[in-house]
Design a protein around this motif. Structure first.
Motif, PDB file in Angstrom:
ATOM      1  N   ARG A 136       0.829  -1.211   0.000  1.00  5.38           N
ATOM      2  CA  ARG A 136       0.000   0.000   0.000  1.00  5.38           C
ATOM      3  C   ARG A 136       0.860   1.257   0.000  1.00  5.38           C
ATOM      4  O   ARG A 136       0.581   2.205  -0.744  1.00  5.38           O
ATOM      5  N   TRP A 137       1.904   1.240   0.840  1.00  2.00           N
ATOM      6  CA  TRP A 137       2.783   2.415   0.888  1.00  2.00           C
ATOM      7  C   TRP A 137       3.514   2.604  -0.441  1.00  2.00           C
ATOM      8  O   TRP A 137       3.700   3.730  -0.906  1.00  2.00           O
ATOM      9  N   MET A 138       3.918   1.496  -1.062  1.00  2.00           N
ATOM     10  CA  MET A 138       4.595   1.601  -2.359  1.00  2.00           C
ATOM     11  C   MET A 138       3.675   2.204  -3.415  1.00  2.00           C
ATOM     12  O   MET A 138       4.089   3.057  -4.211  1.00  2.00           O
ATOM     13  N   LEU A 139       2.414   1.751  -3.407  1.00  2.08           N
ATOM     14  CA  LEU A 139       1.471   2.293  -4.382  1.00  2.08           C
ATOM     15  C   LEU A 139       1.201   3.770  -4.129  1.00  2.08           C
ATOM     16  O   LEU A 139       1.019   4.555  -5.076  1.00  2.08           O
ATOM     17  N   LEU A 140       1.166   4.180  -2.850  1.00  2.00           N
ATOM     18  CA  LEU A 140       1.005   5.607  -2.548  1.00  2.00           C
ATOM     19  C   LEU A 140       2.198   6.409  -3.065  1.00  2.00           C
ATOM     20  O   LEU A 140       2.037   7.505  -3.609  1.00  2.00           O
ATOM     21  N   VAL A 141       3.402   5.850  -2.906  1.00  2.00           N
ATOM     22  CA  VAL A 141       4.599   6.521  -3.422  1.00  2.00           C
ATOM     23  C   VAL A 141       4.543   6.612  -4.945  1.00  2.00           C
ATOM     24  O   VAL A 141       4.897   7.639  -5.547  1.00  2.00           O
ATOM     25  N   VAL A 142       4.073   5.529  -5.590  1.00  2.00           N
ATOM     26  CA  VAL A 142       3.947   5.522  -7.056  1.00  2.00           C
ATOM     27  C   VAL A 142       2.972   6.608  -7.512  1.00  2.00           C
ATOM     28  O   VAL A 142       3.232   7.339  -8.476  1.00  2.00           O
ATOM     29  N   ILE A 143       1.841   6.724  -6.805  1.00  2.00           N
ATOM     30  CA  ILE A 143       0.862   7.766  -7.152  1.00  2.00           C
ATOM     31  C   ILE A 143       1.486   9.148  -7.012  1.00  2.00           C
ATOM     32  O   ILE A 143       1.302  10.030  -7.865  1.00  2.00           O
ATOM     33  N   ALA A 144       2.261   9.354  -5.933  1.00  2.00           N
ATOM     34  CA  ALA A 144       2.913  10.655  -5.735  1.00  2.00           C
ATOM     35  C   ALA A 144       3.928  10.934  -6.840  1.00  2.00           C
ATOM     36  O   ALA A 144       4.043  12.070  -7.334  1.00  2.00           O
ATOM     37  N   ILE A 145       4.672   9.901  -7.261  1.00  4.26           N
ATOM     38  CA  ILE A 145       5.674  10.078  -8.325  1.00  4.26           C
ATOM     39  C   ILE A 145       4.988  10.461  -9.630  1.00  4.26           C
ATOM     40  O   ILE A 145       5.421  11.388 -10.338  1.00  4.26           O
ATOM     41  N   TYR A 146       3.908   9.741  -9.969  1.00  5.52           N
ATOM     42  CA  TYR A 146       3.201  10.060 -11.212  1.00  5.52           C
ATOM     43  C   TYR A 146       2.594  11.465 -11.150  1.00  5.52           C
ATOM     44  O   TYR A 146       2.543  12.172 -12.168  1.00  5.52           O
ATOM     45  N   ALA A 147       2.107  11.852  -9.974  1.00  6.68           N
ATOM     46  CA  ALA A 147       1.565  13.209  -9.836  1.00  6.68           C
ATOM     47  C   ALA A 147       2.663  14.248 -10.057  1.00  6.68           C
ATOM     48  O   ALA A 147       2.453  15.272 -10.730  1.00  6.68           O
TER      49      ALA A 147
END
Length: 365
Positions: free
Chosen positions: A142-153
């Motif tokens: 979950r934390w990795m996916l949140l980081v991925v979302i932040a990177i794409y943003a």
């Protein structure tokens, strides 16, 4: 290099000051010549070339009207060089400033995209095989996916800034302009070279006036080429600028509409939640207030009837209509026990007791 040449020019013809003293009492033996080094004039320092596109070439008649042919040619060439160098320095400085963003943003987007892709793959693996991970990594996917979302943003924000400011398009436009300035200067130099070589093959003295006129025409054509390049760049810049402003206006309008819609949806949700809270509060308040029943029984019975609420006796009556209460609001079991002849009977039903007074009918069968 310029400082070195300047230092050498300042030192031409200079020797160390003569500090030797003549023998006392005999001036004839003092034979060293007197050195007047401080009377040698220093060369005038030229003003630096200022980058820009607004200044025209500066050709003052007082500077060239009395020049002979060779000095005149050198004068024109020097003025044109300074003119094109001013344009070159201006555009090249802008190119350097934009190149930092062009190549830096590309590297950042490539690294960020690679990292997001890697984290997505790792998070997928962690979700598919959670038992293979340590206990401390239980929610790591979950934390990795949140980081991925932040990177794409962040990548989206960087790309949006690049499109809005048009730094990439500006960079390549500036490169094209610099190449045009280079080509125009190269063309002028070769045209000047052809004219000077043709002058050598004929009567140089007689042909000099015509050559001067042709050199002036070449100089004017060169300046017109530079001005045309600058004007064309202004047109391209204006077109891209207006397109960027229009895109930003559309994005801001869409963002404003989306935000307004979200605010309206949130307002509706808040109103619905407030209504639900109000209903729940009313229900909770009603639950604390009792209700009263006007019970009407149909059917015959002997003697008196005993009335129960949830198995608890609340009233005895010999009549068929009786007031029962207060009764706690909510769903209650209303039952009546009575005798008919030699038999003991009971009738019951579930009643939703509400706050206030309500009529209830119960058939005794």
């Amino acid at each position: 290099m310029d400082d070195e040449v300047k230092d050498k020019a300042d030192g031409v013809g200079r020797t160390a000051p003569n500090t030797a003293k003549p023998p006392s009492g005999n001036l004839a033996g003092f034979s060293q010549p007197l050195q007047l080094v401080d009377r040698i004039p220093k060369p005038v320092e030229e003003s630096p070339i200022i980058p820009g596109t607004f200044r025209p070439i500066k050709l003052l008649p007082s500077e060239y009207e009395k020049l002979e042919f060779t000095a005149f040619t050198n004068f024109i060439e020097k003025k044109l060089y300074e003119h094109q160098e001013s344009r070159f320095l201006y555009y090249n400085d802008l190119r350097r400033k934009n190149s930092r963003w062009v190549f830096g943003s590309k590297i950042f987007l490539a690294l960020a995209g690679s990292l997001a892709f890697l984290l997505t793959a790792v998070a997928t693996g962690a979700r598919l095989a959670p038992q293979q991970l340590p206990a401390s990594w239980a929610d790591s996917d979950r934390w990795m996916l949140l980081v991925v979302i932040a990177i794409y943003a962040l990548m989206g924000a960087v790309s949006f800034y690049g499109r809005a400011t048009d730094k990439v398009g500006t960079y390549f436009r500036l490169v094209a302009i610099i190449l045009k300035v280079r080509d125009s200067w190269t063309k002028f130099q070769f045209e000047l070279l052809k004219e000077l070589e043709a002058l050598k093959r004929g009567d140089a003295v007689a042909a000099q006036p015509a050559s001067r006129d042709k050199i002036v025409v070449l100089a004017e054509a060169f300046c017109n080429d530079l001005n045309s390049t600058t004007t064309g760049e202004l047109t391209d810049w204006r077109t891209e600028f207006m397109a960027s402003v229009s895109e930003l206006e559309q994005i801001s309008k869409k963002g404003s509409e989306d935000t307004l819609k979200q605010m309206k949806d949130l307002a509706k949700e808040a109103a619905a939640a407030a209504e639900q809270a109000k209903t729940a509060a009313k229900a909770a308040d009603d639950a604390t207030r009792p209700g009263n029943l006007n019970l009407a029984m149909t059917g015959d019975f002997d003697g008196e009837a005993i009335i129960f609420i949830d198995g608890v006796e609340v009233r005895r009556t010999t009549g068929k209509t009786v007031a029962v209460g207060p009764v706690k609001a909510g769903v209650r079991t209303l039952s009546v026990k009575f005798n008919r002849g030699q038999r003991s009977l009971e009738a019951s039903q579930n009643v939703e007791v509400k706050v206030g007074v309500q009529d209830v009918k119960l058939g005794l069968g």
